[in-house]
Design an enzyme around this catalytic site. Structure first.
Site: not given
Ligand code: UD1
Length: 352
Positions: A274, A200-202
């Site tokens: 993501d 998860l990093h967006r």
């Protein structure tokens, strides 16, 4: 012939490796590797160079982090003198990160040819910084190497002449095909046989406290049925701590090296992510992928592959996970030209 490659961030490294390697067998090609320094942590950068056997960069611009404007401007300012001094015949840029668009813009203004590897992908979502980078880079590029047919169609719709477009396949899958056998010897380090692998990093998912909290709650719910392993991007870890959020019993890890992460993906019951690239890697591996986004610039992972968009809808995540756990996950096939030879095709086109 003098080819200069520009990379900067983690998802660039597995894309440049096969092209660099394939060009080595063309004796008249001299290569220069420039690292912008967009990613500078050892576990987001150095370890990828080691594992993918990429030679040390000839030049590191060491630009580091900053706002989008500042980071892009810093890359341009530091890259321009390098291009003027090295006088490459062509500059190859990769993917959709800030380093990609910054280098392409410098070259376009200097009249240096630009080749864009992974051209034509579109999410049609201009709130994503990567979408802006893709659109601009493709307009600036002289040669566009696409991974799939949708890429060709998107470029032609935007007025790019067909003779500039070359469908070569997916360079990132080249690295996967080459290194997957090395992951077979890995030990499972105490992991259970069935687990969910999460990344998860967006910005859209992690920069807002309520959104991030909602996603973490969904993941804690997943964790009731399935052990969750979560190698966290530094941005995400920082936000979790800034917002004072709880990760309960989720197994949070530092970002993992390429081989370790690939091994974890290959054995995962399901991947929840993501990321752009991971949607493609899971499709190749045939592992179910639930993508925490409303859209994807990689539609073949949905039409042909194992990817399902769940957005930020906890009910959709729950129902798709139930299908996976019941052995009814979506089955997929490997898209055409995702065969481990995309880098060779680019090298052959370039070197003639
Ligand atoms: C960038 C790419 C994204 C890609 C991702 C993979 C753009 C617009 N985005 O996002 O497409 O999926 O890389 O990781 O180029 N940081 C560190 N150490 C580092 C680098 C960054 O701690 O080595 C932290 C910094 O706090 C920085 C933040 O991460 O401000 C964001 O880094 P940045 O390079 O701006 O974008 P990513 O989110 O990594």
């Amino acid at each position: 012939m003098n080819v200069l490659h520009v990379v900067g961030a983690r998802p660039n490294f597995m894309k440049v490796a096969p092209v660099l390697n394939a060009l080595k067998s063309h004796q008249h090609v001299a290569q220069t590797l420039v690292h912008t320094g967009q990613h500078y942590d050892a576990n987001l950068s150095d370890v990828f160079f080691e594992q993918l056997r990429i030679p040390a960069p000839d030049i590191n611009l060491a630009v580091g982090s900053g706002s989008h404007a500042r980071q892009t401007a810093e890359i341009m300012t530091h890259f321009e003198p390098v291009v003027l001094e090295r006088k490459p015949d062509i500059v190859l840029v990769y993917g959709d990160v800030n380093s990609t668009v910054a280098a392409a813009l410098v070259c376009a203004k200097l009249g240096i040819r630009v080749g864009h590897v992974e051209a034509g992908l579109r999410s049609f979502d201009r709130t994503m910084p990567e979408e802006i980078n893709r659109l601009l880079t493709d307009q600036l590029a002289d040669v566009l190497y696409t991974p799939s047919e949708d890429g060709d169609r998107n470029l032609q719709r935007e007025g790019i002449p067909p003779e500039k477009i070359f469908r070569v396949g997916n360079v990132m899958i080249d690295s996967l095909v080459k290194l997957l056998p090395l992951t077979q010897r890995q030990s499972m380090n105490g992991l259970p046989e069935r687990y969910a692998l999460v990344t998860l990093h967006r910005p859209a998912n992690v920069d807002d406290s309520a959104t991030l909290q909602g996603i973490l709650q969904s993941l804690l719910e997943v964790n009731r049925d399935l052990f969750v392993v979560f190698p966290a991007h530094p941005r995400t870890r920082q936000r979790i701590s800034d917002f004072g959020l709880s990760t309960g019993r989720l197994q949070l890890l530092d970002p993992l090296p390429y081989l370790d992460f690939l091994g974890l993906q290959a054995r995962a019951t399901v991947v929840i992510t993501d990321s752009g690239g991971i949607q493609e890697e899971t499709t190749y591996l045939g592992v179910p992928c639930l993508t925490l986004r409303q859209n994807t610039e990689r539609p073949v992972t949905i039409t042909l592959g194992t990817n399902v968009l769940v957005g930020r809808d906890p009910d959709k995540l729950r129902s798709e996970l139930a299908l996976v756990l019941a052995g009814k996950a979506k089955k997929g096939t490997v898209p055409p030209l995702w065969d481990g030879h995309a880098g060779e095709r680019i090298a052959a086109l370039l070197a003639g």
